[in-house]
Scaffold this motif. Structure first.
Motif, mmCIF file in Angstrom:
data_model
loop_
_atom_site.group_PDB
_atom_site.id
_atom_site.type_symbol
_atom_site.label_atom_id
_atom_site.label_comp_id
_atom_site.label_asym_id
_atom_site.label_seq_id
_atom_site.Cartn_x
_atom_site.Cartn_y
_atom_site.Cartn_z
ATOM 1 N N ALA A 188 0.835 -1.208 0.000
ATOM 2 C CA ALA A 188 0.000 0.000 0.000
ATOM 3 C C ALA A 188 0.866 1.253 0.000
ATOM 4 O O ALA A 188 1.914 1.279 0.630
ATOM 5 C CB ALA A 188 -0.924 0.011 1.209
ATOM 6 N N PHE A 189 0.393 2.279 -0.697
ATOM 7 C CA PHE A 189 1.143 3.534 -0.785
ATOM 8 C C PHE A 189 0.277 4.743 -0.377
ATOM 9 O O PHE A 189 0.439 5.827 -0.897
ATOM 10 C CB PHE A 189 1.672 3.732 -2.211
ATOM 11 N N PHE A 190 -0.653 4.533 0.534
ATOM 12 C CA PHE A 190 -1.435 5.657 1.057
ATOM 13 C C PHE A 190 -1.782 5.354 2.495
ATOM 14 O O PHE A 190 -1.356 4.339 3.052
ATOM 15 C CB PHE A 190 -2.677 5.934 0.205
ATOM 16 N N ASP A 191 -2.533 6.248 3.153
ATOM 17 C CA ASP A 191 -2.636 6.246 4.604
ATOM 18 C C ASP A 191 -3.033 4.900 5.190
ATOM 19 O O ASP A 191 -2.368 4.375 6.068
ATOM 20 C CB ASP A 191 -3.622 7.328 5.067
ATOM 21 N N SER A 192 -4.145 4.328 4.752
ATOM 22 C CA SER A 192 -4.490 2.989 5.244
ATOM 23 C C SER A 192 -5.582 2.377 4.395
ATOM 24 O O SER A 192 -6.426 3.082 3.843
ATOM 25 C CB SER A 192 -4.942 3.040 6.714
ATOM 26 N N VAL A 193 -5.541 1.041 4.316
ATOM 27 C CA VAL A 193 -6.581 0.275 3.644
ATOM 28 C C VAL A 193 -6.838 -0.975 4.477
ATOM 29 O O VAL A 193 -5.909 -1.642 4.926
ATOM 30 C CB VAL A 193 -6.164 -0.080 2.199
ATOM 31 N N THR A 194 -8.113 -1.270 4.738
ATOM 32 C CA THR A 194 -8.478 -2.434 5.539
ATOM 33 C C THR A 194 -9.104 -3.491 4.639
ATOM 34 O O THR A 194 -10.098 -3.216 3.950
ATOM 35 C CB THR A 194 -9.464 -2.037 6.657
ATOM 36 N N ILE A 195 -8.509 -4.675 4.662
ATOM 37 C CA ILE A 195 -8.900 -5.775 3.773
ATOM 38 C C ILE A 195 -9.551 -6.876 4.598
ATOM 39 O O ILE A 195 -9.125 -7.171 5.720
ATOM 40 C CB ILE A 195 -7.657 -6.313 3.027
ATOM 41 N N ASP A 196 -10.577 -7.489 4.034
ATOM 42 C CA ASP A 196 -11.307 -8.561 4.712
ATOM 43 C C ASP A 196 -10.951 -9.900 4.058
ATOM 44 O O ASP A 196 -11.474 -10.234 2.999
ATOM 45 C CB ASP A 196 -12.809 -8.301 4.611
ATOM 46 N N PRO A 197 -10.067 -10.690 4.658
ATOM 47 C CA PRO A 197 -9.708 -11.984 4.069
ATOM 48 C C PRO A 197 -10.897 -12.938 3.981
ATOM 49 O O PRO A 197 -10.955 -13.787 3.090
ATOM 50 C CB PRO A 197 -8.635 -12.523 5.029
ATOM 51 N N GLU A 198 -11.850 -12.817 4.910
ATOM 52 C CA GLU A 198 -12.990 -13.725 4.938
ATOM 53 C C GLU A 198 -13.784 -13.684 3.634
ATOM 54 O O GLU A 198 -14.375 -14.671 3.217
ATOM 55 C CB GLU A 198 -13.896 -13.361 6.121
ATOM 56 N N ASN A 199 -13.794 -12.513 3.001
ATOM 57 C CA ASN A 199 -14.565 -12.363 1.770
ATOM 58 C C ASN A 199 -13.678 -12.160 0.549
ATOM 59 O O ASN A 199 -14.139 -11.656 -0.473
ATOM 60 C CB ASN A 199 -15.532 -11.184 1.909
ATOM 61 N N SER A 200 -12.401 -12.549 0.642
ATOM 62 C CA SER A 200 -11.478 -12.424 -0.481
ATOM 63 C C SER A 200 -11.050 -13.809 -0.931
ATOM 64 O O SER A 200 -10.896 -14.725 -0.118
ATOM 65 C CB SER A 200 -10.247 -11.605 -0.068
ATOM 66 N N TYR A 201 -10.854 -13.983 -2.232
ATOM 67 C CA TYR A 201 -10.478 -15.305 -2.744
ATOM 68 C C TYR A 201 -9.972 -15.167 -4.170
ATOM 69 O O TYR A 201 -10.054 -14.110 -4.793
ATOM 70 C CB TYR A 201 -11.671 -16.262 -2.704
ATOM 71 N N VAL A 202 -9.402 -16.270 -4.684
ATOM 72 C CA VAL A 202 -8.916 -16.334 -6.061
ATOM 73 C C VAL A 202 -9.664 -17.445 -6.763
ATOM 74 O O VAL A 202 -9.924 -18.510 -6.194
ATOM 75 C CB VAL A 202 -7.397 -16.601 -6.107
ATOM 76 N N GLU A 203 -10.031 -17.199 -8.018
ATOM 77 C CA GLU A 203 -10.727 -18.234 -8.787
ATOM 78 C C GLU A 203 -10.113 -18.337 -10.166
ATOM 79 O O GLU A 203 -9.445 -17.424 -10.650
ATOM 80 C CB GLU A 203 -12.220 -17.905 -8.900
ATOM 81 N N ALA A 204 -10.367 -19.452 -10.812
ATOM 82 C CA ALA A 204 -9.984 -19.638 -12.204
ATOM 83 C C ALA A 204 -11.232 -19.447 -13.058
ATOM 84 O O ALA A 204 -12.286 -20.016 -12.770
ATOM 85 C CB ALA A 204 -9.409 -21.029 -12.427
ATOM 86 N N VAL A 205 -11.112 -18.637 -14.062
ATOM 87 C CA VAL A 205 -12.249 -18.286 -14.909
ATOM 88 C C VAL A 205 -11.931 -18.704 -16.327
ATOM 89 O O VAL A 205 -10.849 -18.411 -16.854
ATOM 90 C CB VAL A 205 -12.518 -16.772 -14.847
#
Length: 758
Positions: A739-756
C-alpha cells in the motif's frame, strides 16, 4: 391612498361617481358596466385595462385620468415620448389619479446626458420618468415603455423617489441591453473597458406603499427593479428606505445584472412572479437581497412566495449581508420553484450572513445534476429549512462563523439528495430521500402557477443532439441499455463514458466576448439525470462540471469559445455570421456514489440518463451493505487458505495496511489434477480482494512469485477484481500486497482467487 383593497374599491367607486356624474353608490359590477360604455379613444383607460388593474388588487385614485396620447405621446417606437408622458405624470400627481398608456412602443430618455460617467449613482438621479405620489401608471397589455439606446453607465426608466401610494400596472418596461452604446467606458476592469451595469427598469427609494403588478421588465442594462437610495441619502436611515412594497404577477426576463435587487427596504411581498434568463454581468441572480454599505442600510420583513426562477446565470435567490450594520433578517421564502439556476459553484438558493430566515415548501430542480448545491447556508443564524423538495440537489450548512452570531437553525422534513453540515449549531432532524416524497405532498410544494407562455429562451443554443457511448465500469466495458437493472454495479463503482454533443448557434452570438456572467444558454438541458432513489448519487467526474476550464469549441480549426454543462462562453474571436452547426466530440462523463462518514446504510440506486433528443441510458449501484460475491469459476485459493499473515490484524479478522506496509497472500500447492488452474492456458486466474474501509485513497501494488512483475491499481471499497498471470510450472506461489497511502483495511474472509474460463 387606501391601505387595503376594500377601502380602495370604495375610493374607486367615489371616483367613478364623479367621473360619470352618478349619485348612487357603485358596486364593482356597476363600475364594470360603466367602463364598458367607454370608447378606446376616451381619456379614461380602455375597459380591459381598468378591469386588469382591479384584478391585480389595485384600486387607483380617479380624481384625474390622463391619456398620454392627449399630451402628445406617439407610441410609434421611434419618437421621443419622454416629455409628453412626464407632463401626464406631473398633472396627475397634483390630485391623484391614473396616467394611462395605450398600446404602442414609447421611447423615453432614461439617462441624464449631462452626467454619463456617474455610474451606479446615476440610476438614482431624477432621470427617466419620475412617478409622483398618489399616481397609478396604467399600461395597456400591449404598451411598452422603452429606453432610448444610450451610453450611460447607469439609468432608470421609471424613477420612484420619495413618493407614496404609487401603482405601476401592466405592460412592459424594456431596456437597451442589446443596443447599449459602448463608446464611453466607466472605468477599467481586469484590463478591459467596463461600461457600467446600472441601467434599471425601475428605481425606488424613500417611498411608501408601492405596488408593481402585472409588469414585464426585460433586457435592462442593469436590474429590472432596484430598491436603492441615492449616495447622498445612503446614511439617512429609514427616511431613504422603501416601506410596504408589493411586486406581484410580474415577469423579469433577460436582464443583464439582476432580475430584482432589494438593498434598503422594510416590508415587501414578492409573489407570483417569473424571474428568468438573468445574464450579462455579476451577480446575475434572479432576486438579490443585499444591503448597500451605508451606515444604516438594511433589508427586513420580506415574503418571497409562489415565484418561479428559471435559468438565471447565478443564484435564483441570494441573501447576503456584509456587516452587522447592514442586516438581512426576517425573510420568508415559501412555495417557490427554482429550475436550473446557477452554475457548479452556486446554490440555487444562497443564504449568507443572514438571520431569522424561513425556507419552506420550495421545489429546487437541476435537470442535468450539475447544480449540486440546492440550498447553501453560509454563516447564518436562526434559519429554518423545512419541507423542501430537491431532486439532484443538496442542502449545505457551512461552518463559517457569521457576523450575526453563532450559526443556528433547524433542518427538518426535507426531501433532498444529501444534507451536509459541518457546524453543530444546526439541528438536523428527520429528512428523507427525494424519491420518497408522497405524491400528495409533492403537489403542495413549489409554485402552482404555470408560466409556459411566458418562458423565453433568448440568445440560445438550439437543435441539440447528444450521443453517448463507451460506457465503462472500473475500465471494463458495460453494455448500457434503457433498463438500469441490466447493469448492476458495485456500491462505489466508478462509471465513465463519452459523448458527442452537437448544436446550432447564430454566429452573431459568438462575436462578442463573454464571461461567467455573460453566457449563451442551451434551449434545453443537454440531458436530464434522475436517481431512484436519488440519495448520494451524483455526476462528479465530468470536466464540464469541474467548471474551471470547460471544453474548447472550434469552428474551422479556430477556437471560438468554451462549452460548459448548460451554456457556452464565447471568446469574441469569431468573425463569421449565420447559423453555425458545431460538434464537440469525445466529452468525458463520469458518475459514482458519494460516500462519507455521514452517509450510512445507503440503499441501491438506479440512475437514468435522458439525453436532449430523448435517448435513455441506465445502470444501478448496489446498496452499501450488499455483498454479492462474483461466481464464475472454480475457487482454487479458498477463504481458509487466503492468509494475509503479515499485515496488522484487527479483532474482527480484517487486516489493515498503513502507508508503505505490505502483506503476504500465500496460496496452496497447485497440482495437475485441477481442471482450471494457474498452469492451464485455457483459463485465467482472478483475485477478488474485498476492501472494507479506506482512509484517503492511492495506489497499491500486487506482486507475485518474488519477482518484480506487478499489477498497479487504485483500490475502492468493495470487491476489487484483479487478473493474475498464468505460469508454465506447478508451483507454490505467493502474492504480496503493498500500500502507498494512509491505510486500507482488507477482509480476508470475503477475499479469494478463482480460475475463470477464457
Amino acid at each position: 391612498m387606501a391601505d387595503n383593497l376594500t377601502d380602495g374599491l370604495n375610493e374607486l367607486a367615489q371616483g367613478f361617481q364623479k367621473r360619470f356624474k352618478v349619485s348612487n353608490k357603485l358596486t364593482i359590477q356597476d363600475m364594470i358596466s360603466l367602463v364598458t360604455t367607454l370608447k378606446d379613444n376616451d381619456n379614461t383607460a380602455t375597459p380591459r385595462t381598468i378591469l386588469k388593474a382591479i384584478s391585480y388588487g389595485i384600486a387607483p385614485k380617479t380624481e384625474s385620468i390622463v391619456n398620454v396620447r392627449d399630451k402628445g405621446a406617439k407610441g410609434d417606437g421611434s419618437s421621443d415620448d419622454t416629455i409628453p408622458i412626464q407632463m401626464a405624470l406631473d398633472e396627475v400627481k397634483k390630485v391623484g389619479g391614473i396616467v394611462y398608456v395605450p398600446a404602442g412602443t414609447y421611447m423615453i430618455k432614461a439617462h441624464d446626458p449631462e452626467d454619463l460617467l456617474n455610474g451606479w449613482q446615476q440610476m438614482t438621479r431624477p432621470a427617466g420618468l419620475k412617478v409622483g405620489s398618489n399616481t397609478t401608471l396604467l399600461l395597456d397589455e400591449n404598451a411598452t415603455i422603452k429606453a432610448i439606446p444610450n451610453n450611460a453607465s447607469g439609468y432608470s426608466i421609471l424613477h420612484i423617489g420619495y413618493a407614496n401610494d404609487v401603482n405601476i400596472v401592466g405592460g412592459t418596461i424594456e431596456g437597451d441591453k442589446y443596443t447599449h452604446i459602448l463608446d464611453t467606458p466607466f472605468n477599467q476592469r481586469n484590463g478591459e473597458n467596463f461600461y457600467g451595469e446600472w441601467g434599471d427598469g425601475a428605481v425606488l427609494y424613500g417611498s411608501n406603499n408601492v405596488k408593481i403588478h402585472g409588469v414585464t421588465f426585460k433586457t435592462c442594462w442593469g436590474d429590472g427593479i432596484d430598491v436603492y437610495p441615492p449616495i447622498k441619502d445612503k446614511n439617512n436611515g429609514t427616511l431613504s428606505q422603501v416601506h410596504n412594497l408589493s411586486v406581484q404577477n410580474c415577469v423579469f426576463d433577460d436582464n443583464r445584472r439582476q432580475g430584482m435587487s432589494l438593498e434598503h427596504l422594510d416590508g415587501a411581498i414578492i409573489e407570483n412572479n417569473l424571474f428568468q434568463n438573468t445574464n450579462g454581468t455579476a451577480p446575475a441572480a434572479g432576486l438579490d437581497i443585499e444591503p448597500g454599505d451605508g451606515s444604516s442600510e438594511s433589508v427586513r420583513n420580506v415574503t418571497i412566495r409562489n415565484n418561479t426562477f428559471i435559468n438565471n446565470t447565478h443564484q435564483a435567490i441570494t441573501l447576503f449581508s456584509s456587516s452587522t450594520l447592514n442586516p438581512v433578517e426576517m425573510i420568508t421564502i415559501e412555495g417557490n420553484t427554482l429550475i436550473d439556476n446557477g452554475n457548479w459553484t452556486d446554490g440555487q438558493l444562497d443564504i449568507n450572513n443572514s438571520s431569522s430566515i424561513d425556507v419552506r415548501g420550495n421545489k429546487i430542480i437541476s435537470h442535468d445534476g450539475s447544480r449540486n448545491f440546492g440550498i447553501y447556508v453560509i454563516a447564518s443564524k436562526n434559519v429554518q429549512i423545512s419541507n423542501n423538495y430537491l431532486p439532484n440537489g443538496n442542502i449545505i450548512l457551512s461552518d463559517k462563523e457569521p457576523y450575526v452570531g453563532n450559526p443556528s437553525g433547524i433542518v427538518v422534513g426535507n426531501y433532498a439528495s444529501f444534507i451536509d453540515s459541518n457546524n453543530s449549531g444546526y439541528q438536523i432532524e428527520e429528512n428523507f430521500e427525494s424519491s420518497k416524497i408522497p405524491g400528495d405532498a409533492l403537489k403542495l410544494i413549489g409554485n402552482p402557477t404555470s408560466y409556459s407562455k411566458e418562458i423565453t429562451h433568448p440568445r440560445t443554443i438550439t437543435n441539440e443532439s447528444l450521443k453517448l457511448y463507451d460506457f465503462l465500469s472500473w475500465n471494463t466495458s458495460i453494455n448500457v441499455t434503457e433498463n438500469p437493472d441490466d447493469n448492476v454495479l458495485d456500491h462505489n463503482a466508478l462509471v465513465s463514458w463519452k459523448g458527442d454533443f452537437s448544436f446550432d448557434i447564430d454566429g452573431e452570438l459568438l462575436r462578442k466576448k463573454g464571461n461567467v456572467s455573460d453566457v449563451i444558454h442551451f434551449e434545453k438541458p443537454m440531458f436530464e439525470l434522475s436517481h431512484v432513489p436519488d440519495d448520494q448519487a451524483s455526476l462528479t467526474n465530468n470536466p464540464l462540471y469541474i467548471g474551471i476550464m470547460g471544453l474548447p469549441i472550434n469552428i474551422n480549426g479556430q477556437e471560438v469559445g468554451t462549452l460548459f454543462s448548460s451554456y457556452i462562453i464565447p471568446n469574441g474571436t469569431f468573425t463569421g455570421s449565420g447559423i453555425q452547426h458545431i460538434t464537440v466530440a469525445g466529452i468525458n462523463f463520469g458518475d459514482n456514489r458519494l460516500n462519507t462518514d455521514k452517509q450510512k446504510n445507503i440503499s441501491r440506486s438506479r440512475t437514468i440518463i435522458t439525453t436532449v433528443d430523448g435517448k435513455k441510458y441506465g445502470y444501478t449501484f448496489k446498496g452499501e451493505n450488499e455483498v454479492d460475491k462474483p461466481t464464475s469459476g472454480e475457487i482454487f485459493i479458498p477463504k481458509d487458505k487466503f492468509d494475509l499473515s503479515q499485515g496488522t490484524k484487527n479483532s474482527d479478522g480484517t487486516i489493515t495496511l498503513g502507508k508503505n506496509d505490505w502483506a503476504l497472500v500465500e496460496g496452496n500447492n497447485i497440482n495437475s489434477d485441477m481442471t482450471m488452474n494457474l498452469i492451464n492456458k485455457s483459463a485465467k486466474s482472478v483475485m477478488h480482494l474485498f476492501v472494507k474501509e479506506m482512509k484517503d485513497s492511492g495506489v497499491m501494488w500486487l506482486k507475485w512469485d518474488d519477482t518484480n512483475n506487478k499489477i498497479e491499481f487504485t483500490p475502492h471499497v468493495g470487491y476489487n477484481t484483479l487478473q493474475l498471470p498464468s505460469t508454465e510450472e506447478e508451483t507454490r506461489f505467493r502474492l504480496v500486497l503493498h500500500a502507498f497511502f494512509d491505510s486500507v483495511t482488507i477482509d480476508p474472509e470475503n477475499s479469494y482467487v478463482e480460475a475463470v474460463a477464457k
